[in-house]
Design a protein around this motif. Structure first.
Motif, PDB file in Angstrom:
ATOM      1  N   ASP A   1     -10.479 -36.460  -1.722  1.00 46.52           N
ATOM      2  CA  ASP A   1     -11.582 -37.426  -1.596  1.00 46.52           C
ATOM      3  C   ASP A   1     -12.902 -36.860  -2.093  1.00 46.52           C
ATOM      4  OD1 ASP A   1      -9.923 -39.235  -0.443  1.00 46.52           O
ATOM      5  OD2 ASP A   1     -10.613 -38.912   1.616  1.00 46.52           O
ATOM      6  N   ARG A   2     -13.108 -35.584  -1.820  1.00 46.68           N
ATOM      7  CA  ARG A   2     -14.399 -34.964  -2.126  1.00 46.68           C
ATOM      8  C   ARG A   2     -14.400 -34.200  -3.452  1.00 46.68           C
ATOM      9  NH1 ARG A   2     -17.811 -33.819   2.300  1.00 46.68           N
ATOM     10  NH2 ARG A   2     -19.056 -32.871   0.642  1.00 46.68           N
ATOM     11  N   GLY A   3     -13.259 -34.249  -4.168  1.00 50.87           N
ATOM     12  CA  GLY A   3     -13.186 -33.530  -5.436  1.00 50.87           C
ATOM     13  C   GLY A   3     -13.201 -32.018  -5.277  1.00 50.87           C
ATOM     14  N   VAL A   4     -12.620 -31.531  -4.183  1.00 49.54           N
ATOM     15  CA  VAL A   4     -12.562 -30.087  -3.933  1.00 49.54           C
ATOM     16  C   VAL A   4     -11.200 -29.561  -4.399  1.00 49.54           C
ATOM     17  CG1 VAL A   4     -12.592 -28.314  -2.122  1.00 49.54           C
ATOM     18  CG2 VAL A   4     -14.157 -30.264  -1.979  1.00 49.54           C
ATOM     19  N   ASP A   5     -11.191 -28.540  -5.250  1.00 47.35           N
ATOM     20  CA  ASP A   5      -9.922 -28.004  -5.774  1.00 47.35           C
ATOM     21  C   ASP A   5      -9.310 -26.962  -4.854  1.00 47.35           C
ATOM     22  OD1 ASP A   5     -10.575 -29.113  -8.486  1.00 47.35           O
ATOM     23  OD2 ASP A   5     -12.140 -27.584  -8.307  1.00 47.35           O
ATOM     24  N   MET A   6     -10.161 -26.304  -4.086  1.00 45.13           N
ATOM     25  CA  MET A   6      -9.714 -25.085  -3.420  1.00 45.13           C
ATOM     26  C   MET A   6     -10.451 -24.942  -2.093  1.00 45.13           C
ATOM     27  SD  MET A   6      -7.900 -22.478  -4.315  1.00 45.13           S
ATOM     28  CE  MET A   6      -7.937 -23.036  -6.009  1.00 45.13           C
ATOM     29  N   THR A   7      -9.714 -24.595  -1.021  1.00 45.39           N
ATOM     30  CA  THR A   7     -10.383 -24.256   0.243  1.00 45.39           C
ATOM     31  C   THR A   7      -9.944 -22.857   0.629  1.00 45.39           C
ATOM     32  OG1 THR A   7     -10.485 -26.568   0.952  1.00 45.39           O
ATOM     33  CG2 THR A   7     -10.685 -24.904   2.679  1.00 45.39           C
ATOM     34  N   LEU A   8     -10.904 -22.019   0.947  1.00 42.38           N
ATOM     35  CA  LEU A   8     -10.646 -20.632   1.342  1.00 42.38           C
ATOM     36  C   LEU A   8     -11.108 -20.451   2.786  1.00 42.38           C
ATOM     37  CD1 LEU A   8     -12.179 -18.860  -1.814  1.00 42.38           C
ATOM     38  CD2 LEU A   8      -9.767 -19.473  -1.422  1.00 42.38           C
ATOM     39  N   LEU A   9     -10.151 -20.149   3.685  1.00 42.24           N
ATOM     40  CA  LEU A   9     -10.491 -19.990   5.100  1.00 42.24           C
ATOM     41  C   LEU A   9     -10.213 -18.564   5.522  1.00 42.24           C
ATOM     42  CD1 LEU A   9      -8.908 -23.284   6.476  1.00 42.24           C
ATOM     43  CD2 LEU A   9     -11.300 -22.873   5.824  1.00 42.24           C
ATOM     44  N   SER A  10     -11.168 -18.005   6.245  1.00 35.68           N
ATOM     45  CA  SER A  10     -11.021 -16.613   6.688  1.00 35.68           C
ATOM     46  C   SER A  10     -11.223 -16.563   8.196  1.00 35.68           C
ATOM     47  CB  SER A  10     -12.031 -15.763   5.905  1.00 35.68           C
ATOM     48  OG  SER A  10     -11.893 -14.414   6.216  1.00 35.68           O
ATOM     49  N   VAL A  11     -12.050 -15.647   8.695  1.00 40.77           N
ATOM     50  CA  VAL A  11     -12.288 -15.607  10.136  1.00 40.77           C
ATOM     51  C   VAL A  11     -12.927 -16.923  10.581  1.00 40.77           C
ATOM     52  CG1 VAL A  11     -12.475 -13.107  10.276  1.00 40.77           C
ATOM     53  CG2 VAL A  11     -14.534 -14.460   9.812  1.00 40.77           C
ATOM     54  N   GLY A  12     -12.785 -17.224  11.876  1.00 38.07           N
ATOM     55  CA  GLY A  12     -13.316 -18.479  12.399  1.00 38.07           C
ATOM     56  C   GLY A  12     -12.187 -19.384  12.852  1.00 38.07           C
ATOM     57  N   ALA A  13     -12.558 -20.526  13.437  1.00 38.99           N
ATOM     58  CA  ALA A  13     -11.567 -21.376  14.102  1.00 38.99           C
ATOM     59  C   ALA A  13     -10.798 -22.284  13.149  1.00 38.99           C
ATOM     60  CB  ALA A  13     -12.253 -22.220  15.185  1.00 38.99           C
ATOM     61  N   ASP A  14     -11.286 -22.476  11.921  1.00 39.03           N
ATOM     62  CA  ASP A  14     -10.514 -23.316  10.997  1.00 39.03           C
ATOM     63  C   ASP A  14      -9.140 -22.708  10.712  1.00 39.03           C
ATOM     64  OD1 ASP A  14     -12.362 -25.343  10.666  1.00 39.03           O
ATOM     65  OD2 ASP A  14     -13.249 -24.489   8.849  1.00 39.03           O
ATOM     66  N   LEU A  15      -9.090 -21.394  10.555  1.00 43.12           N
ATOM     67  CA  LEU A  15      -7.813 -20.744  10.209  1.00 43.12           C
ATOM     68  C   LEU A  15      -6.744 -20.989  11.283  1.00 43.12           C
ATOM     69  CD1 LEU A  15      -6.160 -19.022   8.255  1.00 43.12           C
ATOM     70  CD2 LEU A  15      -7.110 -16.991   9.355  1.00 43.12           C
ATOM     71  N   PRO A  16      -7.015 -20.694  12.569  1.00 39.10           N
ATOM     72  CA  PRO A  16      -5.990 -21.025  13.568  1.00 39.10           C
ATOM     73  C   PRO A  16      -5.692 -22.518  13.660  1.00 39.10           C
ATOM     74  CG  PRO A  16      -7.984 -20.151  14.630  1.00 39.10           C
ATOM     75  CD  PRO A  16      -8.131 -19.910  13.151  1.00 39.10           C
ATOM     76  N   TYR A  17      -6.670 -23.362  13.345  1.00 40.46           N
ATOM     77  CA  TYR A  17      -6.410 -24.806  13.395  1.00 40.46           C
ATOM     78  C   TYR A  17      -5.328 -25.197  12.389  1.00 40.46           C
ATOM     79  CZ  TYR A  17      -7.166 -29.861  13.363  1.00 40.46           C
ATOM     80  OH  TYR A  17      -6.987 -31.218  13.438  1.00 40.46           O
TER      81      TYR A  17
ATOM     82  N   HIS B   1     -17.500 -19.239   8.416  1.00 41.45           N
ATOM     83  CA  HIS B   1     -17.718 -17.898   8.954  1.00 41.45           C
ATOM     84  C   HIS B   1     -17.183 -16.790   8.045  1.00 41.45           C
ATOM     85  CE1 HIS B   1     -19.166 -19.631  12.693  1.00 41.45           C
ATOM     86  NE2 HIS B   1     -18.172 -20.483  12.614  1.00 41.45           N
ATOM     87  N   MET B   2     -16.779 -17.147   6.833  1.00 41.11           N
ATOM     88  CA  MET B   2     -16.346 -16.073   5.936  1.00 41.11           C
ATOM     89  C   MET B   2     -17.510 -15.107   5.708  1.00 41.11           C
ATOM     90  SD  MET B   2     -14.962 -16.122   1.990  1.00 41.11           S
ATOM     91  CE  MET B   2     -13.282 -16.636   2.297  1.00 41.11           C
ATOM     92  N   TRP B   3     -17.216 -13.818   5.749  1.00 42.78           N
ATOM     93  CA  TRP B   3     -18.281 -12.829   5.560  1.00 42.78           C
ATOM     94  C   TRP B   3     -18.873 -12.960   4.161  1.00 42.78           C
ATOM     95  CZ3 TRP B   3     -16.803  -7.423   8.000  1.00 42.78           C
ATOM     96  CH2 TRP B   3     -16.544  -7.610   9.366  1.00 42.78           C
TER      97      TRP B   3
ATOM     98  N   LEU C   1     -19.140 -25.392  -1.261  1.00 47.50           N
ATOM     99  CA  LEU C   1     -19.580 -26.086  -0.055  1.00 47.50           C
ATOM    100  C   LEU C   1     -18.934 -25.419   1.159  1.00 47.50           C
ATOM    101  CD1 LEU C   1     -17.656 -29.413   0.511  1.00 47.50           C
ATOM    102  CD2 LEU C   1     -17.134 -27.949  -1.427  1.00 47.50           C
ATOM    103  N   VAL C   2     -19.514 -25.672   2.335  1.00 47.83           N
ATOM    104  CA  VAL C   2     -18.902 -25.095   3.541  1.00 47.83           C
ATOM    105  C   VAL C   2     -17.707 -25.950   3.951  1.00 47.83           C
ATOM    106  CG1 VAL C   2     -20.892 -23.848   4.473  1.00 47.83           C
ATOM    107  CG2 VAL C   2     -20.606 -26.283   5.016  1.00 47.83           C
ATOM    108  N   ALA C   3     -16.652 -25.270   4.390  1.00 48.06           N
ATOM    109  CA  ALA C   3     -15.403 -25.965   4.719  1.00 48.06           C
ATOM    110  C   ALA C   3     -15.569 -26.951   5.865  1.00 48.06           C
ATOM    111  CB  ALA C   3     -14.310 -24.946   5.065  1.00 48.06           C
ATOM    112  N   SER C   4     -16.544 -26.722   6.747  1.00 47.92           N
ATOM    113  CA  SER C   4     -16.709 -27.650   7.877  1.00 47.92           C
ATOM    114  C   SER C   4     -17.013 -29.067   7.406  1.00 47.92           C
ATOM    115  CB  SER C   4     -17.797 -27.162   8.836  1.00 47.92           C
ATOM    116  OG  SER C   4     -19.029 -27.048   8.164  1.00 47.92           O
ATOM    117  N   GLU C   5     -17.523 -29.211   6.165  1.00 49.89           N
ATOM    118  CA  GLU C   5     -17.732 -30.576   5.662  1.00 49.89           C
ATOM    119  C   GLU C   5     -16.402 -31.315   5.536  1.00 49.89           C
ATOM    120  OE1 GLU C   5     -20.352 -31.230   2.366  1.00 49.89           O
ATOM    121  OE2 GLU C   5     -21.612 -29.524   2.919  1.00 49.89           O
ATOM    122  N   LEU C   6     -15.322 -30.568   5.394  1.00 49.33           N
ATOM    123  CA  LEU C   6     -13.985 -31.172   5.331  1.00 49.33           C
ATOM    124  C   LEU C   6     -13.277 -31.071   6.677  1.00 49.33           C
ATOM    125  CD1 LEU C   6     -12.835 -29.428   2.021  1.00 49.33           C
ATOM    126  CD2 LEU C   6     -13.792 -31.730   2.235  1.00 49.33           C
TER     127      LEU C   6
END
Ligand code: ZN
Ligand code: ZN
Ligand code: ZN
Length: 362
Positions: free
Chosen positions: A18-34, A104-106, A123-128
């Motif tokens: 929807d947002r035209g994002v090709d790639m999401t990179l998640l590291s430390v923080g709560a998105d990864l366990p989600y 929260h990626m360093w 962009l920050v992943a929280s927007e997604l």
């Protein structure tokens, strides 16, 4: 028992498209366990979950941390001490034009990724992810409810088991932490104990102040239960409260009630803030309610949605959040009453059940 991690990843891919994002990179923080059930260690070794617009996601982990990863519906690739994890991870990405990065990626890793793709936009992943995580499924709500009930049991034990007068805030805080674990939490994350004039500081760090007769003491604590947070506040009176302390507590309690009464699907977050704030303003204490009325809660203790002026997000079934009006009188005392609630199709679902009256303790 398990969550539908592949379903969550698919929903992320839909919102990426929807947002035209090709790639999401998640590291430390709560998105990864989600999205994976795996929580990365906060270290200088990169862990990154690479979600492309299509296809299986890949988790890159340091070799020595790989034994912590439970096999899931994603590929795991390990990197060794002499590898360059950023070039390994970016090697499977092609040349993305728009990249979402976990909030929260360093920055040391983010800047390395940015060097790989100097022409990409970011962009920050929280927007997604914020919109996905905001709506809890039934299992998430049940974990939040169990966590809330664990804290309720601590609140009920406090008048009988916790002595305040003559002890320091730090000593009482330690006891609340122990009780939070005793009542079933995996870990107690915080226990604010703010006595007398310290109660006027909403996020007071418990210290050496000795609690005295006549103090009000704000106790705000919580922990994690199956990954999900509790966060609840009650204000206790050491001995008989003054007429003014009783009055201020009554106002905050009425504001908390007004916030709960406002909860229904379709109501805007700002309307919940206004409902609680109006009670405090009309009582003449508006300038002493110095924070928003509440915050979303889930895998993080503070997450979307925020009950704050200006937030036009409508409340939807599946959202869970705090209602925590307070009055803070500088140099004198403070009162806060905080509960976690959820919104169901039927409306208000009260996760915390502990009594909200002003309790006298010794
Ligand atoms: Zn807070
Ligand atoms: Zn709190
Ligand atoms: Zn809170």
């Amino acid at each position: 028992m398990g969550f539908d991690y592949p379903g969550r990843v698919r929903r992320l891919q839909v919102s990426m498209a929807d947002r035209g994002v090709d790639m999401t990179l998640l590291s430390v923080g709560a998105d990864l366990p989600y999205f994976t059930g795996y929580e990365a260690m906060q270290t200088e070794r990169l862990t990154v979950f690479v979600v492309r617009a299509e296809g299986e996601p890949v988790l890159f982990v340091p070799e020595l941390e790989a034994p912590r990863v439970k096999p899931g519906e994603f590929e795991v690739r390990t990197w060794g001490e002499t590898d360059d994890p950023v070039s390994l991870a970016s090697g499977i990405c092609g040349s993305p034009s728009t990249v979402a990065v976990g909030d929260h990626m360093w920055s040391t890793f983010l800047i390395s990724f940015q060097k790989e793709w100097p022409h990409a936009s970011w962009l920050v992943a929280s927007e997604l992810t914020g919109g996905l995580r905001m709506i809890k499924d039934a299992k998430e709500i049940e974990l939040l409810r169990e966590a809330a009930h664990g804290v309720d049991r601590v609140m009920a034990r406090i008048p009988k088991e916790v002595r305040f007068a003559g002890r320091t805030e730090r000593e009482v805080s330690r006891q609340l932490i122990e009780m939070t674990v005793e009542e079933g939490h995996d870990v107690a994350e915080f226990a604010i104990v703010a006595s007398g004039p310290n109660g006027a500081s909403p996020h007071h760090e418990p210290g050496d102040r000795e609690i005295q007769d006549g103090d009000l003491v704000v106790c705000d604590f919580g922990g994690r239960w199956g990954g999900y947070y509790s966060d609840s506040t009650r204000t206790f009176s050491i001995g008989e409260p003054s007429a003014e302390q009783v009055e201020v507590h009554e106002i905050v309690r009425a504001a908390n009630d007004a916030g709960r009464e406002a909860v229904a699907p379709g109501v805007l977050c700002l309307e919940i803030d206004r409902a609680a704030r109006k009670v405090i303003e009309e009582a003449g204490y508006g300038e002493f309610f110095i924070h928003r009325t509440g915050h979303g809660i889930g895998l993080e203790v503070h997450e979307h949605p925020y009950m704050v002026e200006g937030n036009h997000q409508p409340i939807e079934p599946g959202m869970s959040f705090s209602l925590e009006p307070g009055i803070y009188l500088p140099g004198r005392f403070g009162v806060r009453i905080e509960d976690i609630v959820a919104c169901s199709v039927a409306g208000l679902d009260e996760l915390n059940q502990a009594e909200r009256g002003l309790k006298l303790v010794g």
